[in-house]
Write a protein that holds these residues in place. Structure first.
Motif, mmCIF file in Angstrom:
data_model
loop_
_atom_site.group_PDB
_atom_site.id
_atom_site.type_symbol
_atom_site.label_atom_id
_atom_site.label_comp_id
_atom_site.label_asym_id
_atom_site.label_seq_id
_atom_site.Cartn_x
_atom_site.Cartn_y
_atom_site.Cartn_z
ATOM 1 N N ALA A 189 0.867 -1.176 0.000
ATOM 2 C CA ALA A 189 0.000 0.000 0.000
ATOM 3 C C ALA A 189 0.905 1.226 0.000
ATOM 4 O O ALA A 189 1.947 1.213 0.662
ATOM 5 C CB ALA A 189 -0.867 -0.016 1.246
ATOM 6 N N VAL A 190 0.545 2.258 -0.765
ATOM 7 C CA VAL A 190 1.400 3.457 -0.747
ATOM 8 C C VAL A 190 1.097 4.240 0.527
ATOM 9 O O VAL A 190 -0.033 4.217 1.019
ATOM 10 C CB VAL A 190 1.202 4.372 -1.989
ATOM 11 C CG1 VAL A 190 1.769 3.723 -3.221
ATOM 12 C CG2 VAL A 190 -0.232 4.772 -2.175
ATOM 13 N N PRO A 191 2.117 4.914 1.047
ATOM 14 C CA PRO A 191 1.902 5.655 2.290
ATOM 15 C C PRO A 191 0.802 6.709 2.123
ATOM 16 O O PRO A 191 0.577 7.201 1.010
ATOM 17 C CB PRO A 191 3.250 6.333 2.541
ATOM 18 C CG PRO A 191 4.225 5.665 1.643
ATOM 19 C CD PRO A 191 3.470 5.038 0.532
ATOM 20 N N ASP A 195 -0.011 9.284 -4.055
ATOM 21 C CA ASP A 195 -1.014 8.884 -5.031
ATOM 22 C C ASP A 195 -0.502 7.752 -5.910
ATOM 23 O O ASP A 195 0.610 7.824 -6.409
ATOM 24 C CB ASP A 195 -1.333 10.106 -5.911
ATOM 25 C CG ASP A 195 -2.800 10.140 -6.251
ATOM 26 O OD1 ASP A 195 -3.573 9.448 -5.545
ATOM 27 O OD2 ASP A 195 -3.166 10.827 -7.219
ATOM 28 N N ALA A 196 -1.285 6.704 -6.064
ATOM 29 C CA ALA A 196 -0.953 5.630 -7.011
ATOM 30 C C ALA A 196 -2.269 4.961 -7.379
ATOM 31 O O ALA A 196 -3.191 4.924 -6.550
ATOM 32 C CB ALA A 196 -0.010 4.634 -6.362
ATOM 33 N N GLY A 199 -4.148 2.783 -4.949
ATOM 34 C CA GLY A 199 -3.519 2.955 -3.621
ATOM 35 C C GLY A 199 -2.403 1.980 -3.283
ATOM 36 O O GLY A 199 -2.022 1.850 -2.126
ATOM 37 N N HIS A 200 -1.888 1.261 -4.290
ATOM 38 C CA HIS A 200 -0.749 0.391 -3.979
ATOM 39 C C HIS A 200 0.301 0.436 -5.080
ATOM 40 O O HIS A 200 0.042 0.939 -6.172
ATOM 41 C CB HIS A 200 -1.183 -1.061 -3.706
ATOM 42 C CG HIS A 200 -2.185 -1.609 -4.678
ATOM 43 N ND1 HIS A 200 -3.313 -2.282 -4.285
ATOM 44 C CD2 HIS A 200 -2.245 -1.558 -6.025
ATOM 45 C CE1 HIS A 200 -4.006 -2.632 -5.360
ATOM 46 N NE2 HIS A 200 -3.376 -2.216 -6.412
ATOM 47 N N GLU A 201 1.488 -0.090 -4.748
ATOM 48 C CA GLU A 201 2.554 -0.134 -5.752
ATOM 49 C C GLU A 201 3.345 -1.422 -5.580
ATOM 50 O O GLU A 201 3.354 -2.027 -4.506
ATOM 51 C CB GLU A 201 3.465 1.097 -5.659
ATOM 52 C CG GLU A 201 4.238 1.206 -4.370
ATOM 53 C CD GLU A 201 5.047 2.498 -4.270
ATOM 54 O OE1 GLU A 201 4.966 3.352 -5.165
ATOM 55 O OE2 GLU A 201 5.770 2.637 -3.268
#
Ligand code: 4AD
Length: 573
Positions: A189-191, A195-196, A199-201
């Motif tokens: 999950a992105v902090p 923005d991604a 919501g994850h990368e």
């Protein structure tokens, strides 16, 4: 040696040559350029004056200016040399990096947890797990020791991060947009605040190129970008489709067709698949694509209506989603030569039932889309202001519509008996009021829907304007115009999206209608039989899927709403 000319008003240091007809503007620049060969200088204030030698004080001042220019030149020369050196060093660094990178061999670490293969749309439940994904490089942002990219697989997008030795391989350093790749890594999950997509990368620990796309001259972005000419975009439709907007439109199109099918199912309307190759016309000979069919004349279908009518006694109410073809030379933003036609036919109904049914199918389908998470987010992305239309739809008779147009000052182009536009002495097209019997042309129809701003049923068109199969309304008995039980549904921004009618149920009347239109009834025997073996009151309609989508997704033209649109002269790709 020829003297050097300076004209302080009409000369130019940028383009001047020092000649009488191309003088310089300043003495300083002339000195800077020519002092090595010590020529004679001639100067004048402006073209009305005469050329004279400059005074000593003017020369002294100009000398200072010339020294300044020389300093500037030296500085620029040094800067250019520095830049060239930096370029050389960067090139060498890159060459070394590339050479070194070839030595780095990435291997998937077998000791890590086994990666789960997944599509990008279904990753939420795999957060903090190792995953394996395949797709295309949608966006690419290489930084010094880290590469950020966005992967696309058709179901969605995924941000991925390549760092450490993972970003130092030869493939990493030469990676290009639109290359296809395999990525393996841990999904995080992105902090908060970052923005991604979704919501994850993906923190990649192993990856490889499946099919590299070219860089440099032939790079994807060199072939196509937002500024590309419309004809290039049309030629490169296959690449346009990789873009976010085009693919979202097509994704919404799929959701739309699926929602229509679900709605029809709840109304017990059965899907059938009629043929495209036919030997009868439905909407007039002028728009038929003719072809040779094993030595016989045949056409590409204009509408599946006649076939749907024949299904009523065996299958009950039916619908189809079939391509229709229209050979009209229309270059408007709502005409295609081939379009997807959603048609339905219903038995034992009256004209009011027909219009209520069309309204119900459309509204229920829109509600279904808005309730669906994926479809509603596509609508929001493409048409943020979209609102489901209110029911019931306005119904306006043809006669009232003609009056409405005249009341609102909306005129149409005057035509002579042969259908040619009439122009006045100043070559201006003559505009005239609408009269009963006039076809309501696209421009007038568009103005009308835009003013009204909601869906409108126009109904009851004169017999002369409509197809042979339409049921007539009772006549006034005084020889006045005869109207049909026909309706067009008009939508704001697009105009007509549905055309429908009740059909002539009586065989004798149908035979007379063929005759009136000059149609040979022989090839229609199967359609006529429909009236012979247990006729019934029935009606149906056709909806242009691309026009409906243009309305729903607020697209400028139906060409954006078709996978590979066809219009006059265009059948590629
Ligand atoms: O009004 P149309 O010509 O009606 C028929 O073909 C009937 N036989 C249908 C039926 O009753 N089963 O076409 C129906 C719809 C139009 O309202 C429009 O939305 C679309 O088909 N349409 C086109 N869409 C794109 N390009 C064209 N050239 C179109 N011609 C019609």
């Amino acid at each position: 040696m020829a003297p050097i000319h300076i004209d302080e008003k009409a000369g130019s240091d940028a383009t001047g040559q020092g000649s009488p007809d191309q003088p310089y503007e300043t003495l300083a620049f002339a000195l800077f350029t020519h002092q090595a060969s010590s020529p004679q200088y001639l100067i004048r204030k402006d073209p009305t004056g005469t050329y004279e030698e400059p005074t000593q004080s003017a020369l002294k001042k100009a000398k200072k200016g010339a020294d300044g220019l020389e300093k500037k030149r030296k500085k620029a020369e040094e800067a250019a040399a520095k830049e060239a050196q930096a370029d050389r060093e960067e090139k060498e660094r890159r060459e070394k990096l590339l050479a070194d990178s070839k030595k780095i061999v990435l291997k998937e670490d077998e000791t890590l947890p086994k990666a789960t293969r997944a599509k990008l749309a279904h990753l939420k439940s795999l957060r903090s797990k190792r995953i394996r994904v395949f797709g295309w490089i949608h966006r690419l942002r290489p930084q010094k020791d880290i590469i950020f990219l966005v992967l696309r697989d058709g179901t969605g997008y995924l941000q991925a991060v390549l760092s450490g030795h993972v970003s130092q391989t030869y493939q990493a350093l030469t990676l290009t947009r639109e290359s296809s790749v395999e990525l393996v890594g841990t999904l995080q999950a992105v902090p908060e605040g970052k923005d991604a997509p979704n919501g994850h990368e993906l923190i990649v620990d192993f990856w490889q190129v499946v099919g590299a796309a070219p860089g440099a001259e032939d790079a994807f972005t060199n072939r196509l970008n937002e500024k590309s000419d419309p004809s290039i975009q049309a030629d490169l439709r296959h690449l346009v489709l990789r873009g976010e907007t085009a693919s979202s439109v097509l994704r919404l199109r799929a959701a739309l067709l699926s929602a229509f099918r679900d709605t029809f199912a709840t109304h017990s309307v059965l899907e059938v698949t009629p043929p495209c190759l036919v030997q009868t016309q439905v909407e007039g000979g002028a728009t038929l694509f003719k072809l040779d069919y094993y030595g016989q004349p045949a056409f590409l279908t204009q509408s599946s209506q006649l076939y749907l009518e024949t299904c009523l006694p065996s299958l009950g109410d039916v619908f189809c989603v079939q391509e229709s073809f229209r050979a009209e030379n229309s270059h408007t933003r709502r005409h295609l030569s081939e379009y997807t036609h959603l048609e339905a036919e219903l038995a034992f109904i009256n004209f009011d039932d027909l219009m209520s049914h069309i309204e119900a199918i459309i509204c229920e389908t829109v509600d279904r889309l808005l309730k669906d998470e994926t479809a509603s987010s596509l609508i929001k992305q493409l048409n943020p202001d979209f609102q489901a239309p209110a029911r019931p739809f306005l119904r306006l008779s043809y006669v009232d519509a003609i009056k409405w147009l005249n009341d609102h000052g909306i005129k149409h182009e005057a035509e002579d008996a042969d259908g040619n536009v009439i122009k006045d002495e100043r070559e201006q097209v003559k505009m005239v009021e609408h009269a009963i019997g006039d076809d309501i042309a696209e421009a007038a129809e568009r103005q009308m829907t835009d003013i009204i701003g909601t869906p409108v049923f126009l109904y009851g068109f004169p017999v002369e304007l409509k197809a042979f199969y339409m049921k007539k309304m009772p006549s006034d008995g005084k020889g006045g115009p005869v109207y049909t039980e026909s309706c067009d549904l008009l939508m704001p921004n697009v105009g007509e999206i549905v055309g429908g009618s009740m059909r002539i149920p009586d065989m004798e009347e149908l035979l007379a209608a063929y005759k009136r239109e000059g149609i040979d009834d022989a090839p229609y025997y199967w359609f006529t039989d429909q009236r012979k073996y247990g006729t019934c009151e029935h009606g149906g309609y056709g909806l242009g899927v691309e026009r409906f989508l243009a309305w729903l997704a607020n697209r400028y033209t139906v060409r954006e709403c078709s996978l590979y649109p066809r219009w006059p002269g265009r059948a590629t790709p």
